[in-house]
Design a protein around this motif. Sequence first.
Motif, PDB file in Angstrom:
ATOM      1  N   TYR A 188      15.556  -2.305  -5.313  1.00 40.68           N
ATOM      2  CA  TYR A 188      13.772  -2.671  -5.606  1.00 40.68           C
ATOM      3  C   TYR A 188      13.214  -1.301  -5.290  1.00 40.68           C
ATOM      4  O   TYR A 188      13.418  -0.205  -5.073  1.00 40.68           O
ATOM      5  CB  TYR A 188      12.977  -3.194  -4.066  1.00 40.68           C
ATOM      6  N   LEU A 189      11.506  -1.003  -6.113  1.00 38.66           N
ATOM      7  CA  LEU A 189      10.899   0.144  -6.288  1.00 38.66           C
ATOM      8  C   LEU A 189       9.578  -0.181  -5.097  1.00 38.66           C
ATOM      9  O   LEU A 189       9.198   1.123  -4.980  1.00 38.66           O
ATOM     10  CB  LEU A 189      10.311  -0.286  -7.720  1.00 38.66           C
ATOM     11  N   MET A 190       9.511  -1.582  -4.838  1.00 37.34           N
ATOM     12  CA  MET A 190       8.152  -1.670  -4.221  1.00 37.34           C
ATOM     13  C   MET A 190       7.135  -1.250  -4.114  1.00 37.34           C
ATOM     14  O   MET A 190       6.509   0.006  -3.509  1.00 37.34           O
ATOM     15  CB  MET A 190       9.059  -1.177  -1.965  1.00 37.34           C
ATOM     16  N   PRO A 191       7.203  -1.247  -5.228  1.00 37.63           N
ATOM     17  CA  PRO A 191       5.117  -0.644  -5.312  1.00 37.63           C
ATOM     18  C   PRO A 191       3.864  -0.511  -4.598  1.00 37.63           C
ATOM     19  O   PRO A 191       3.263   0.255  -4.649  1.00 37.63           O
ATOM     20  CB  PRO A 191       4.969  -0.768  -7.211  1.00 37.63           C
ATOM     21  N   LEU A 192       3.694  -2.082  -4.289  1.00 38.93           N
ATOM     22  CA  LEU A 192       3.281  -1.999  -3.061  1.00 38.93           C
ATOM     23  C   LEU A 192       3.254  -1.600  -1.968  1.00 38.93           C
ATOM     24  O   LEU A 192       1.740  -2.505  -1.184  1.00 38.93           O
ATOM     25  CB  LEU A 192       2.476  -3.197  -3.745  1.00 38.93           C
ATOM     26  N   GLN A 193       3.724  -1.388  -1.516  1.00 40.85           N
ATOM     27  CA  GLN A 193       4.732  -1.504  -0.050  1.00 40.85           C
ATOM     28  C   GLN A 193       3.410   0.089   0.446  1.00 40.85           C
ATOM     29  O   GLN A 193       3.015   1.281  -0.395  1.00 40.85           O
ATOM     30  CB  GLN A 193       5.774  -1.049  -0.227  1.00 40.85           C
ATOM     31  N   ASP A 194       2.532  -0.496   1.496  1.00 39.80           N
ATOM     32  CA  ASP A 194       1.702   1.040   1.645  1.00 39.80           C
ATOM     33  C   ASP A 194       3.034   1.892   3.119  1.00 39.80           C
ATOM     34  O   ASP A 194       3.751   1.431   2.895  1.00 39.80           O
ATOM     35  CB  ASP A 194       0.738   0.429   3.193  1.00 39.80           C
ATOM     36  N   VAL A 195       2.263   2.990   2.132  1.00 40.02           N
ATOM     37  CA  VAL A 195       2.781   4.252   2.735  1.00 40.02           C
ATOM     38  C   VAL A 195       2.844   4.808   4.198  1.00 40.02           C
ATOM     39  O   VAL A 195       2.259   4.852   4.363  1.00 40.02           O
ATOM     40  CB  VAL A 195       2.475   5.425   1.560  1.00 40.02           C
ATOM     41  N   ALA A 196       3.776   4.840   4.815  1.00 39.18           N
ATOM     42  CA  ALA A 196       4.030   4.984   6.485  1.00 39.18           C
ATOM     43  C   ALA A 196       3.911   6.956   6.227  1.00 39.18           C
ATOM     44  O   ALA A 196       4.717   7.686   5.051  1.00 39.18           O
ATOM     45  CB  ALA A 196       5.410   5.108   6.935  1.00 39.18           C
ATOM     46  N   ARG A 197       3.750   7.412   7.360  1.00 38.29           N
ATOM     47  CA  ARG A 197       3.286   9.199   7.543  1.00 38.29           C
ATOM     48  C   ARG A 197       4.782   9.813   7.428  1.00 38.29           C
ATOM     49  O   ARG A 197       5.664  10.604   6.807  1.00 38.29           O
ATOM     50  CB  ARG A 197       3.883   9.555   8.569  1.00 38.29           C
ATOM     51  N   SER A 198       5.890   9.497   8.162  1.00 37.14           N
ATOM     52  CA  SER A 198       7.748   9.449   7.232  1.00 37.14           C
ATOM     53  C   SER A 198       7.315   9.886   5.946  1.00 37.14           C
ATOM     54  O   SER A 198       8.061  10.693   5.375  1.00 37.14           O
ATOM     55  CB  SER A 198       8.596   8.730   7.971  1.00 37.14           C
ATOM     56  N   ALA A 199       7.303   9.180   5.055  1.00 33.59           N
ATOM     57  CA  ALA A 199       7.813   8.010   3.557  1.00 33.59           C
ATOM     58  C   ALA A 199       6.599   9.898   2.543  1.00 33.59           C
ATOM     59  O   ALA A 199       6.767  10.565   2.302  1.00 33.59           O
ATOM     60  CB  ALA A 199       7.245   7.448   2.989  1.00 33.59           C
ATOM     61  N   THR A 200       5.286   9.842   3.527  1.00 30.15           N
ATOM     62  CA  THR A 200       4.046  10.629   3.501  1.00 30.15           C
ATOM     63  C   THR A 200       4.657  12.040   3.027  1.00 30.15           C
ATOM     64  O   THR A 200       4.831  13.302   2.059  1.00 30.15           O
ATOM     65  CB  THR A 200       2.951  10.704   3.247  1.00 30.15           C
ATOM     66  N   ALA A 201       6.087  12.868   4.021  1.00 28.59           N
ATOM     67  CA  ALA A 201       6.488  13.900   4.388  1.00 28.59           C
ATOM     68  C   ALA A 201       7.369  13.770   3.014  1.00 28.59           C
ATOM     69  O   ALA A 201       7.367  15.224   2.469  1.00 28.59           O
ATOM     70  CB  ALA A 201       6.990  14.448   5.816  1.00 28.59           C
ATOM     71  N   ALA A 202       8.472  13.145   3.223  1.00 29.39           N
ATOM     72  CA  ALA A 202       9.018  13.214   2.356  1.00 29.39           C
ATOM     73  C   ALA A 202       8.790  13.671   0.935  1.00 29.39           C
ATOM     74  O   ALA A 202       9.285  14.092   0.081  1.00 29.39           O
ATOM     75  CB  ALA A 202      10.162  11.825   2.103  1.00 29.39           C
ATOM     76  N   ILE A 203       7.821  12.979   0.312  1.00 27.96           N
ATOM     77  CA  ILE A 203       7.571  13.108  -1.001  1.00 27.96           C
ATOM     78  C   ILE A 203       6.695  14.637  -1.616  1.00 27.96           C
ATOM     79  O   ILE A 203       6.548  14.862  -2.634  1.00 27.96           O
ATOM     80  CB  ILE A 203       6.994  11.493  -1.707  1.00 27.96           C
ATOM     81  N   LEU A 204       5.987  14.849  -0.020  1.00 33.17           N
ATOM     82  CA  LEU A 204       5.484  15.938  -0.365  1.00 33.17           C
ATOM     83  C   LEU A 204       6.566  16.883  -0.492  1.00 33.17           C
ATOM     84  O   LEU A 204       6.478  17.839  -1.489  1.00 33.17           O
ATOM     85  CB  LEU A 204       4.093  16.230   0.217  1.00 33.17           C
ATOM     86  N   TYR A 205       7.492  17.117   0.270  1.00 37.04           N
ATOM     87  CA  TYR A 205       8.271  18.250   0.700  1.00 37.04           C
ATOM     88  C   TYR A 205       9.148  18.385  -1.009  1.00 37.04           C
ATOM     89  O   TYR A 205       9.196  18.979  -1.662  1.00 37.04           O
ATOM     90  CB  TYR A 205       8.999  18.466   1.415  1.00 37.04           C
ATOM     91  N   ARG A 206       9.481  17.272  -1.777  1.00 29.64           N
ATOM     92  CA  ARG A 206      10.158  17.462  -2.448  1.00 29.64           C
ATOM     93  C   ARG A 206       9.547  17.685  -3.828  1.00 29.64           C
ATOM     94  O   ARG A 206       9.804  18.130  -5.242  1.00 29.64           O
ATOM     95  CB  ARG A 206      10.817  15.611  -2.866  1.00 29.64           C
ATOM     96  N   THR A 207       7.899  17.666  -3.764  1.00 29.61           N
ATOM     97  CA  THR A 207       6.790  17.879  -5.084  1.00 29.61           C
ATOM     98  C   THR A 207       7.117  19.357  -4.725  1.00 29.61           C
ATOM     99  O   THR A 207       7.027  20.335  -6.365  1.00 29.61           O
ATOM    100  CB  THR A 207       5.725  17.117  -4.667  1.00 29.61           C
ATOM    101  N   MET A 208       6.826  19.943  -3.240  1.00 25.11           N
ATOM    102  CA  MET A 208       6.701  21.283  -3.031  1.00 25.11           C
ATOM    103  C   MET A 208       8.047  21.972  -2.857  1.00 25.11           C
ATOM    104  O   MET A 208       8.157  22.783  -3.906  1.00 25.11           O
ATOM    105  CB  MET A 208       6.610  21.376  -2.212  1.00 25.11           C
ATOM    106  N   ASP A 209       9.252  21.040  -3.199  1.00 29.93           N
ATOM    107  CA  ASP A 209      10.305  21.919  -3.360  1.00 29.93           C
ATOM    108  C   ASP A 209      10.299  21.441  -5.328  1.00 29.93           C
ATOM    109  O   ASP A 209      11.024  22.880  -5.694  1.00 29.93           O
ATOM    110  CB  ASP A 209      11.702  20.849  -2.914  1.00 29.93           C
TER     111      ASP A 209
END
Length: 367
Positions: A188-209
Amino acid sequence: MLKKKIITLTLALLMAVLIPAGAASAAYIGDMRSNDWAYPYVSYMVDNNIMPLEDDGNFYGDTLTTRGEFVLYLWRAAGCPAAVTTGSTAFSDVYTSDIYYDAVEWAVGHNITTGTSKTTFDPDLALNREQAFTFLWRALPYFGVSASADWEYTLENFKDVSYVHEWASKPMSDLYYLGIVTGTDDGYLMPLQDVARSATAAILYRTMDLGGSLRTEADEPDNMATLYLLADGAEYQYELGYTGKLTPDKLMDGLTDLTGLNFAYTHFDQVGDELRVHWSDDASFMPYADIVYLNPYLDIDLYDDDMGSTMQFMLDSAWKTLSVNLDAPRIYFSDTSDDGLDFSDFIAWAIPGDEWYSGNFYDYYSN
């Protein structure tokens, strides 16, 4: 004469120098441990002042990220790029005093996001995964990454791909190709699931990396300063790495990061060897409260009878740190509500605005 106890702890990457993945975090995260899945991402975001801790030292990773917060964190992760003045940020619910104002102006001016209507941005609304990933995808050039037409990966293998809106299909497929978007183990991709703070940190980190924006151990500080903590007749010293010119705000921010208390200020006035500190009204001053909220990693005994208050600890520590490092023997603390903290409520301990401070708050001002 005060008995001095010297403890040296090297925090070379404490403040101005950023901490790489895998390195020890300078900030203590009260509700997260090093074996938590999100710890490497969250600690990096906290250490690099991209995402903050709450006043109690917790991160609250399960709390949902709002639209205003996500744009703010995205902007900070991208290096706080300049905005384009277009007038398009004239939303009725975004004000120049809002912490995310500059970020929204940047995001809207560069077509990274739009409002929920022509007149509203709804900064307090939560955002879901497809919205967050679309914002992120549009901001990729600010991380040194350009989307390519050759990335033809599709999302058709996900069971809930039909829930992805057309406008989010390309952003999510590209980011999945790049390894920033991930799905669940059961498809499942869960496109409509709201984003939590931990997930925000993870995707920003991966983008910076991905864009090579993460700081590494090679980013060593140019210079070292000393942070002083004065507690119960003892003195503790900690090293602070910094780059560029040493300023009062770097030292005060370093004390905040080190202790977990908020050494908040509005501004400083410095003339020669005199420095006036204008405290902010959200500083962690508790005039009659024992110091119980310090970073627990600090080797300081807080339970002696003569410990004193948080206010005394903060004033003495700021006085010593600023006066020694900046060679400013005369340190003044603001005493009017217009400047932030109003000392007049403390009766006998009020500090006259024209009298400089010399440490040991209670002994000096209770006579």
